[in-house]
Design a protein around this motif. Structure first.
Motif, PDB file in Angstrom:
ATOM      1  N   MET A 165     -36.427  29.265 -40.899  1.00  0.00           N
ATOM      2  CA  MET A 165     -37.000  30.412 -41.605  1.00  0.00           C
ATOM      3  C   MET A 165     -36.386  30.599 -42.984  1.00  0.00           C
ATOM      4  SD  MET A 165     -37.001  34.288 -40.110  1.00  0.00           S
ATOM      5  CE  MET A 165     -37.550  35.691 -41.083  1.00  0.00           C
ATOM      6  N   GLU A 166     -35.220  29.989 -43.207  1.00  0.00           N
ATOM      7  CA  GLU A 166     -34.428  30.157 -44.437  1.00  0.00           C
ATOM      8  C   GLU A 166     -33.879  31.573 -44.548  1.00  0.00           C
ATOM      9  OE1 GLU A 166     -33.019  28.678 -47.100  1.00  0.00           O
ATOM     10  OE2 GLU A 166     -33.367  26.751 -46.159  1.00  0.00           O
ATOM     11  N   ALA A 167     -33.501  32.130 -43.399  1.00  0.00           N
ATOM     12  CA  ALA A 167     -32.886  33.452 -43.387  1.00  0.00           C
ATOM     13  C   ALA A 167     -31.393  33.332 -43.651  1.00  0.00           C
ATOM     14  CB  ALA A 167     -33.125  34.137 -42.045  1.00  0.00           C
ATOM     15  N   ASP A 168     -30.840  34.295 -44.357  1.00  0.00           N
ATOM     16  CA  ASP A 168     -29.400  34.386 -44.581  1.00  0.00           C
ATOM     17  C   ASP A 168     -28.767  34.913 -43.292  1.00  0.00           C
ATOM     18  OD1 ASP A 168     -26.819  35.081 -45.242  1.00  0.00           O
ATOM     19  OD2 ASP A 168     -27.344  36.063 -47.130  1.00  0.00           O
ATOM     20  N   TRP A 169     -27.905  34.107 -42.663  1.00  0.00           N
ATOM     21  CA  TRP A 169     -27.345  34.482 -41.358  1.00  0.00           C
ATOM     22  C   TRP A 169     -26.612  35.817 -41.413  1.00  0.00           C
ATOM     23  CZ3 TRP A 169     -28.547  33.092 -36.710  1.00  0.00           C
ATOM     24  CH2 TRP A 169     -27.679  33.371 -35.641  1.00  0.00           C
ATOM     25  N   SER A 170     -26.054  36.160 -42.536  1.00  0.00           N
ATOM     26  CA  SER A 170     -25.347  37.438 -42.648  1.00  0.00           C
ATOM     27  C   SER A 170     -26.302  38.625 -42.602  1.00  0.00           C
ATOM     28  CB  SER A 170     -24.528  37.480 -43.939  1.00  0.00           C
ATOM     29  OG  SER A 170     -25.377  37.516 -45.076  1.00  0.00           O
ATOM     30  N   ARG A 171     -27.590  38.372 -42.734  1.00  0.00           N
ATOM     31  CA  ARG A 171     -28.581  39.446 -42.704  1.00  0.00           C
ATOM     32  C   ARG A 171     -29.459  39.360 -41.462  1.00  0.00           C
ATOM     33  NH1 ARG A 171     -31.294  40.093 -48.538  1.00  0.00           N
ATOM     34  NH2 ARG A 171     -31.748  42.141 -47.629  1.00  0.00           N
ATOM     35  N   VAL A 172     -28.954  38.665 -40.457  1.00  0.00           N
ATOM     36  CA  VAL A 172     -29.678  38.490 -39.199  1.00  0.00           C
ATOM     37  C   VAL A 172     -29.079  39.399 -38.138  1.00  0.00           C
ATOM     38  CG1 VAL A 172     -30.117  36.885 -37.294  1.00  0.00           C
ATOM     39  CG2 VAL A 172     -30.460  36.144 -39.657  1.00  0.00           C
ATOM     40  N   LYS A 173     -29.931  40.059 -37.394  1.00  0.00           N
ATOM     41  CA  LYS A 173     -29.519  40.871 -36.246  1.00  0.00           C
ATOM     42  C   LYS A 173     -30.148  40.264 -34.996  1.00  0.00           C
ATOM     43  CE  LYS A 173     -31.460  44.919 -35.529  1.00  0.00           C
ATOM     44  NZ  LYS A 173     -31.815  46.356 -35.643  1.00  0.00           N
ATOM     45  N   ILE A 174     -29.352  40.166 -33.943  1.00  0.00           N
ATOM     46  CA  ILE A 174     -29.851  39.586 -32.694  1.00  0.00           C
ATOM     47  C   ILE A 174     -29.938  40.666 -31.633  1.00  0.00           C
ATOM     48  CG2 ILE A 174     -29.368  37.925 -30.845  1.00  0.00           C
ATOM     49  CD1 ILE A 174     -28.073  36.143 -32.932  1.00  0.00           C
ATOM     50  N   VAL A 175     -31.072  40.729 -30.965  1.00  0.00           N
ATOM     51  CA  VAL A 175     -31.245  41.670 -29.854  1.00  0.00           C
ATOM     52  C   VAL A 175     -31.538  40.875 -28.590  1.00  0.00           C
ATOM     53  CG1 VAL A 175     -32.041  43.530 -31.346  1.00  0.00           C
ATOM     54  CG2 VAL A 175     -33.711  41.998 -30.323  1.00  0.00           C
ATOM     55  N   GLN A 176     -31.106  41.413 -27.472  1.00  0.00           N
ATOM     56  CA  GLN A 176     -31.269  40.727 -26.200  1.00  0.00           C
ATOM     57  C   GLN A 176     -32.592  41.102 -25.561  1.00  0.00           C
ATOM     58  OE1 GLN A 176     -28.828  38.537 -24.910  1.00  0.00           O
ATOM     59  NE2 GLN A 176     -30.458  37.959 -23.497  1.00  0.00           N
ATOM     60  N   ALA A 177     -33.335  40.105 -25.131  1.00  0.00           N
ATOM     61  CA  ALA A 177     -34.602  40.364 -24.461  1.00  0.00           C
ATOM     62  C   ALA A 177     -34.359  40.891 -23.054  1.00  0.00           C
ATOM     63  CB  ALA A 177     -35.425  39.085 -24.384  1.00  0.00           C
ATOM     64  N   PRO A 178     -35.160  41.847 -22.598  1.00  0.00           N
ATOM     65  CA  PRO A 178     -35.101  42.238 -21.183  1.00  0.00           C
ATOM     66  C   PRO A 178     -35.745  41.151 -20.333  1.00  0.00           C
ATOM     67  CG  PRO A 178     -36.892  43.391 -22.280  1.00  0.00           C
ATOM     68  CD  PRO A 178     -36.170  42.607 -23.349  1.00  0.00           C
ATOM     69  N   GLY A 179     -35.638  41.275 -19.035  1.00  0.00           N
ATOM     70  CA  GLY A 179     -36.219  40.289 -18.134  1.00  0.00           C
ATOM     71  C   GLY A 179     -37.724  40.409 -18.085  1.00  0.00           C
ATOM     72  N   ASP A 180     -38.420  39.529 -18.772  1.00  0.00           N
ATOM     73  CA  ASP A 180     -39.880  39.607 -18.862  1.00  0.00           C
ATOM     74  C   ASP A 180     -40.427  38.220 -19.198  1.00  0.00           C
ATOM     75  OD1 ASP A 180     -42.523  40.229 -19.187  1.00  0.00           O
ATOM     76  OD2 ASP A 180     -42.199  41.899 -20.575  1.00  0.00           O
ATOM     77  N   GLU A 181     -40.544  37.369 -18.203  1.00  0.00           N
ATOM     78  CA  GLU A 181     -41.007  36.016 -18.465  1.00  0.00           C
ATOM     79  C   GLU A 181     -42.474  35.935 -18.868  1.00  0.00           C
ATOM     80  OE1 GLU A 181     -39.808  33.204 -15.508  1.00  0.00           O
ATOM     81  OE2 GLU A 181     -37.684  33.424 -16.018  1.00  0.00           O
ATOM     82  N   PRO A 182     -43.354  36.835 -18.420  1.00  0.00           N
ATOM     83  CA  PRO A 182     -44.714  36.783 -18.969  1.00  0.00           C
ATOM     84  C   PRO A 182     -44.732  36.928 -20.487  1.00  0.00           C
ATOM     85  CG  PRO A 182     -44.691  38.091 -16.976  1.00  0.00           C
ATOM     86  CD  PRO A 182     -43.246  37.783 -17.307  1.00  0.00           C
ATOM     87  N   LYS A 183     -43.741  37.612 -21.034  1.00  0.00           N
ATOM     88  CA  LYS A 183     -43.679  37.801 -22.483  1.00  0.00           C
ATOM     89  C   LYS A 183     -42.805  36.759 -23.161  1.00  0.00           C
ATOM     90  CE  LYS A 183     -42.679  41.263 -26.047  1.00  0.00           C
ATOM     91  NZ  LYS A 183     -42.294  42.678 -26.303  1.00  0.00           N
ATOM     92  N   TYR A 184     -41.618  36.491 -22.607  1.00  0.00           N
ATOM     93  CA  TYR A 184     -40.634  35.650 -23.295  1.00  0.00           C
ATOM     94  C   TYR A 184     -40.547  34.228 -22.759  1.00  0.00           C
ATOM     95  CZ  TYR A 184     -39.117  40.161 -25.082  1.00  0.00           C
ATOM     96  OH  TYR A 184     -39.076  41.393 -25.685  1.00  0.00           O
TER      97      TYR A 184
END
Length: 767
Positions: free
Chosen positions: A100-119
């Motif tokens: 994506m060419e994103a600057d890692w210092s400006r990246v936020k990571i969120v944890q997915a809930p348990g939802d395999e139909p979606k993820y």
């Protein structure tokens, strides 16, 4: 210490259109703009979906499920795998950010809930997160980069070819620039480009992948105590539950008296949980739960319970007599699971034979964070916070237990601490769900260390008998490996007593030796405990036996270990399953053999790298020896060279070299970390790990009788050597493959240092 084998090697850039994909479809559609971009959940015993495969119907990976951009330029990436030190929560988002060419210092990571139909598939197991998802993550990142470029081109009224995206910024003609935040709404409204429209970065353009500079996302919080694990989550009005479980699997309480427990300050109630019958699956064992205002009161209440237990069918299970039965079985012909050449002829014509048997007791995972789960059942909905490796299976199990549809259950995944396979079984979560439903309040079920040692899903026990036929020149002309061990399948289905192909393929049937007459057999052993996967699973007993035997055979024949290994491995070749007698049921970690073949040259190479790294063949002081072992597992190749030193009768390992060939090394920092962890866990398994049963119950309970390596005796200097590959070579497993060769390397090192051969795990801490 991390060492690349040749730091000067720079792989040739890949063509922009090259996609390292395999041939089968992998997306699951959940809505017009909610494409599950990863592989659907696999049955426990079906081949793993690779998750990196192109669609045949023209659909594309929709990045909206996993990527979003805020107006301030913050890029939010969703991690759909659980974090237990392997770095999945960092590495897969890192690949998205890279393309994506994103600057890692400006990246936020969120944890997915348990939802395999979606993820898509969320099971963090099998050392497959990177090998299955590196391509889909790359395609999603590349898609967003293309969408950003299109949005900017429209803003400036120019052709998209005049636009470049680099380091969180879009640049156009005459030096015009726009930030990701400026384009956030317009870019994400763009149609998702087809794969062929994405011009992927070439390897020489990578900023994060392959560099080893991106630290694990949660490192700061973990090291400063801010990280949130399962036991850290609280809710208003929360109760704490501690459970007295049957000492024997399949047992139950015939009666109990809770009057003394209820008299303890803080104890509010007791509840009996339903009991299981074989096959148990991931269901709780049952027992008596004590509900209290806090953990201390709950534990005191449990200690005060008066319970009469009925042992059930497994009440006679005793390790000593069971091991003797396995040893006797190993001496008899078993079920043939690989047959190459003519073993019977080889042994009848042999000048002599050499036979050895190696054993291993059950092992427990003992992650530093014992299982804990918080559940809140209210208004026909259930919300869970738990450290689980399989969040969607957790959701399904909990929903079934409390009588809800899965869509009414939410599973929030916390950091796991250690997992090692234990936290892929969410029995502790189901306990919390059931108790919250009964109590009518949020309930956290807390397992103690003793609970986890005594009531876990144990790593299997085994007896491994290896016999070789030798000709007059002491060349190995025949190989017979007979493995006897209770099977994981017994946890999920009526117990067949024989290892299934999944277990056979973990170092037994896939032994890559160049021996003309090679037979592998399994012997019957019925399970009397809950058997579950443990880091590296059946590779541990198989590698323990094979690696130890190679070292012992070298000594028997007057050869050095390295020479013996290389002779057995033979010339570099790709194993042909049909020629090798593997049969149609051969299990290659769920991967197609044509894309993930068994390549003996790669195994020999890591052996030589580890041996050269540690200085094998040089002079050593008295009381020191070097042990070698190599093993292929999870389609990776790992070798261990361990320098063993006996100090005042105590076995120590001052130096260990781990060489790994895992294809393209996307995140070297985590690879090094996993090899270091494997060294520690392997030494623990070699010297200490032993769960034994007496009359159906586990004898051990805590670190005083189920010990681990400690700060005064652990592999002091672990050097990791990563075999370099270009991106065109499949990334393969990392989390598990490091463990199996460590155990025999230590045993071989001890034999080299002292002349004493240990064939039974654990080998103990003293020489």
């Amino acid at each position: 210490m991390l060492k690349y084998l040749d730091p000067a090697v720079t792989a040739a850039p890949l063509p922009a259109t090259l996609l390292k994909v395999s041939r089968r479809g992998f997306l699951g559609i959940t809505g017009a703009f909610a494409l599950g971009a990863f592989a659907s959940r696999a049955d426990a015993f079906e081949p793993y979906p690779t998750g990196g495969e192109a669609m045949e119907n023209g659909l594309v990976d929709d990045p909206h499920v996993f990527i979003s951009i805020d107006a301030d330029g913050t890029v939010t990436l969703v991690a759909h795998r659980s974090e237990m030190g392997t770095g999945s929560r960092t590495s897969i988002p890192m690949v998205m950010a890279e393309e994506m060419e994103a600057d890692w210092s400006r990246v936020k990571i969120v944890q997915a809930p348990g939802d395999e139909p979606k993820y898509g598939n969320q099971n963090t197991d099998g050392s497959r997160s990177m090998r299955h998802h590196i391509q889909t993550a790359r395609r999603m990142g590349g898609a967003v980069r293309t969408m950003l470029a299109r949005a900017a081109a429209e803003e400036w009224g120019v052709d998209v070819s005049e636009v470049t995206v680099e380091n969180h910024q879009v640049t156009g003609p005459a030096g015009a620039t726009l930030g990701f935040g400026d384009l956030s709404e317009a870019a994400m409204a763009q149609p998702v480009p087809a794969h062929e429209e994405i011009v992927f970065k070439t390897e020489d353009q990578f900023r994060y992948m392959g560099k080893g500079e991106v630290q694990i996302t949660d490192l700061h919080d973990i090291t400063t105590g801010k990280a949130v694990y399962g036991a850290d989550v609280t809710l208003p009005g929360m109760k704490v539950a501690v459970i007295a479980r049957p000492p024997v699997v399949g047992g139950k309480a015939t009666s109990y008296d809770d009057s003394a427990a209820l008299a303890i300050d803080g104890v509010e109630s007791t509840h009996e949980l339903p009991y299981v019958t074989a096959p148990v699956g991931f269901a709780p064992l049952g027992g008596i739960a004590v509900i209290a205002a806090n953990t201390w009161a709950a534990e005191r209440g449990r200690n005060a319970l008066q319970i009469e237990w009925e042992a059930g069918d497994n009440g006679s299970y005793t390790s000593e007599s069971y091991m003797q039965e396995m040893l006797e079985t190993s001496e008899q012909p078993g079920t043939v699971v690989r047959d190459q050449g003519d073993w019977d002829a080889a042994v009848s014509e042999a000048a002599r034979t050499v036979t050895r048997t190696y054993t291993q007791n059950h092992m427990a995972h003992i992650p530093m964070e014992p299982p804990a789960a918080l559940a809140n059942y209210a208004d026909g909905k259930l919300e869970i916070w738990a450290p689980v490796q399989s969040p969607y299976q957790t959701r399904l199990d909990a929903a079934k237990a409390v009588g809800l549809e899965p869509e009414n259950v939410t599973v929030n995944v916390t950091l796991l601490g250690g997992g090692f396979g234990r936290k892929s079984k969410a029995d502790f979560v189901t306990e919390a769900a059931l108790l919250s439903q009964v109590v009518g309040a949020p309930v956290r079920v807390q397992w103690t260390r003793e609970d986890d040692v005594r009531h876990s899903f144990m790593h299997t026990t085994s007896a491994e008998r290896i016999e070789v036929a030798l000709d007059a020149e002491d060349k190995v002309t025949g190989w017979n490996h007979r493995s006897v061990a209770p099977t994981i399948l017994s946890t999920f289905a009526p117990d067949p007593g024989l290892a299934m192909p999944l277990e056979q393929g973990m170092g037994l049937t896939d032994v890559p030796f160049d021996v003309a007459n090679l037979r592998c057999e399994t012997g019957k052993a019925m399970a009397h405990a809950r058997i579950g996967w443990f880091r590296a699973v059946s590779n541990i007993p198989h590698a323990w036996a094979i690696g130890s035997f190679v070292g012992e055979l070298a000594q028997e024949l007057g050869k050095d270990q390295k020479t013996m290994w290389l002779e057995l491995i033979g010339a570099p070749r790709t194993m042909d399953p049909a020629v090798a007698g593997l049969g149609e049921t051969f299990w290659n970690y769920g991967e197609p053999m044509e894309e993930f073949p068994i390549e003996t040259g790669r195994l020999a190479h890591v052996l030589e790298v580890a041996a050269d790294g540690i200085g094998y063949g040089g002079d050593l002081p008295e009381g020191e020896g070097i042990g070698l072992a190599a093993h292929r597992s999870f389609v990776s190749y790992v070798a261990c060279a361990a320098r063993v030193k006996v100090v005042d009768g105590k076995i120590t390992v001052p130096e260990m070299h781990m060489a790994i060939d895992c294809g393209y090394a996307a995140n070297p920092e985590r690879i090094e970390s996993q090899m270091q962890g494997a060294a520690v866990m392997g030494m623990t398994a070699a010297l200490h790990s032993s769960i034994t049963f007496e009359n159906g119950a586990v004898v051990q309970s805590n670190f005083y009788d189920y010990d681990v390596v400690r700060s005064d005796n652990y592999p002091l200097n672990v050097v990791t050597h990563i075999v370099p590959h270009p991106f065109s070579v499949h990334a393969t497993g990392v989390g598990e493959p490091g463990v199996p060769p460590v155990l025999p390397a230590i045993a071989n090192g001890l034999a080299a240092a002292t002349g004493e051969r240990r064939r039974n795990l654990p080998i103990g801490t003293t020489a």
